[in-house]
Design an enzyme around this catalytic site. Sequence first.
Site, PDB file in Angstrom:
ATOM      1  N   LYS A  69     -12.903  -1.256   7.230  1.00  0.00           N
ATOM      2  CA  LYS A  69     -12.280  -2.211   8.153  1.00  0.00           C
ATOM      3  C   LYS A  69     -12.818  -1.943   9.564  1.00  0.00           C
ATOM      4  O   LYS A  69     -13.839  -2.480   9.928  1.00  0.00           O
ATOM      5  CB  LYS A  69     -10.769  -2.111   8.041  1.00  0.00           C
ATOM      6  CG  LYS A  69     -10.311  -2.466   6.593  1.00  0.00           C
ATOM      7  CD  LYS A  69      -8.964  -1.961   6.294  1.00  0.00           C
ATOM      8  CE  LYS A  69      -8.635  -1.860   4.829  1.00  0.00           C
ATOM      9  NZ  LYS A  69      -8.658  -3.085   4.056  1.00  0.00           N
TER      10      LYS A  69
ATOM     11  N   TRP B 191       0.818  -1.216   0.000  1.00  0.00           N
ATOM     12  CA  TRP B 191       0.000   0.000   0.000  1.00  0.00           C
ATOM     13  C   TRP B 191       0.849   1.262   0.000  1.00  0.00           C
ATOM     14  O   TRP B 191       0.533   2.229  -0.691  1.00  0.00           O
ATOM     15  CB  TRP B 191      -1.000  -0.017   1.169  1.00  0.00           C
ATOM     16  CG  TRP B 191      -2.039  -1.061   0.929  1.00  0.00           C
ATOM     17  CD1 TRP B 191      -2.222  -2.219   1.629  1.00  0.00           C
ATOM     18  CD2 TRP B 191      -3.003  -1.092  -0.139  1.00  0.00           C
ATOM     19  NE1 TRP B 191      -3.234  -2.955   1.070  1.00  0.00           N
ATOM     20  CE2 TRP B 191      -3.735  -2.296   0.001  1.00  0.00           C
ATOM     21  CE3 TRP B 191      -3.316  -0.232  -1.180  1.00  0.00           C
ATOM     22  CZ2 TRP B 191      -4.769  -2.649  -0.874  1.00  0.00           C
ATOM     23  CZ3 TRP B 191      -4.343  -0.580  -2.054  1.00  0.00           C
ATOM     24  CH2 TRP B 191      -5.055  -1.767  -1.901  1.00  0.00           C
TER      25      TRP B 191
ATOM     26  N   ASP C 278      -1.302   6.513   6.557  1.00  0.00           N
ATOM     27  CA  ASP C 278      -2.423   5.730   6.028  1.00  0.00           C
ATOM     28  C   ASP C 278      -2.763   4.675   7.077  1.00  0.00           C
ATOM     29  O   ASP C 278      -2.086   3.663   7.202  1.00  0.00           O
ATOM     30  CB  ASP C 278      -2.017   5.070   4.702  1.00  0.00           C
ATOM     31  CG  ASP C 278      -3.075   4.073   4.204  1.00  0.00           C
ATOM     32  OD1 ASP C 278      -4.113   3.914   4.865  1.00  0.00           O
ATOM     33  OD2 ASP C 278      -2.837   3.450   3.147  1.00  0.00           O
TER      34      ASP C 278
END
Length: 374
Positions: free
Chosen positions: A204, A104, A180
């Site tokens: 999430k 990511w 992030d």
Amino acid sequence: MNSTSRVYNFSAGPATLPTELLEQVRDELLDWQGMGRSVMEISHRSREFAALLEEAERNLRHLLQVPEHYKVLWVHGSASHQFAMVPMNLGGAGYADYACTGRWSDKAEREAERYVEVNRMAVRQESDGMVEISTTGSWPISEKAGYLYYTPNETIDGLSIDEPLDTKALYGSDVPLVADMSSCLLSRPIDIEKFGVIFAGAQKNIGTAGVTLVIIREDLVAEAPRFVPTLLQYKTYADHSSLYNTPAVFPIYIAAMMFRWLIKQGGLAAVAKQNQHKARQLYQTIDDSSLYRNNVSPKNRSWMNIPFTLTKPHLDELFLSMAEARGLVALKGHRSVGGMRASLYNAMPLSGVEALIDFMCEFEQRYAEGVDEL
Ligand code: PMP
């Protein structure tokens, strides 16, 4: 389907939600707050929605102890949008440091290259087959950087950076830290003041896909360059309390419920204890076994996403299908790495982790020694 037919869902995201929350959603779908309509069918400028937004922000601020000089923004779209919004809005210096620790952060770094010059810091190392992140104090930062970007929890790789990162100590000046936190926000208490910008896609620990939560220090909310579309400017969201246009009403409604649920669980300190316990149990099972292997150095092991491989990969499919037959689903690793991955977000109960461990131990007993070998 009733709640008794629910499975234990180890998906990395969109992830499992608390059953009691979904039951409430079901009950409120035809009639929310006595309005004879769902939350999806009312004006986002109504008194009722305004109250929901206000309550969500208040509860989030309480859970994370967000100081007054930080804004909470509900930004459209996914976490990947932030890969562009961050350099578009904070890229004034024309240069940024990116800690590349996994898939990511790599993606975010490649996107940032479209807008700013990037110092790509390869801070992930491998030795003796174990992966780890080098200590943050040794990162090859640049004095020119306008901000430092990192990913405290790499969802695919199961890598976590728990070491506190203090940019004042690292740079000798107040370089904003951008994180992030898509797969770790709300999993434990954090010190918000260490950060300039935190963002997290909602699917999430926050709820459901369609909105991204951004927590940004007030002084970083500035006029973006003219090329930046209105809806990709943090200032637009800050100036209009996230109501410049129609927000993602349903994901915000779910997030508001998630925050209430988290408070009911005892807040982030209680949730962190539970998360640590769940992760420890599973890592212990993996480490004690000869069939399962996790290749992350203990100091960087994620509590949220636990990847593991089988030392007999020809058993992978059997493992997954037998697990599924037991109601333990979505354990297949990310398509880019293979193997298995168990995501243990806040809403995964301890009973789910225990059921997984029981299954893993039984499976190992049956197949590891070549007994019942296919
Ligand atoms: N960052 C992290 C850490 C993630 O785990 C993910 C998705 N799993 C993303 C970014 C991208 O999220 P989205 O699909 O919402 O763009």
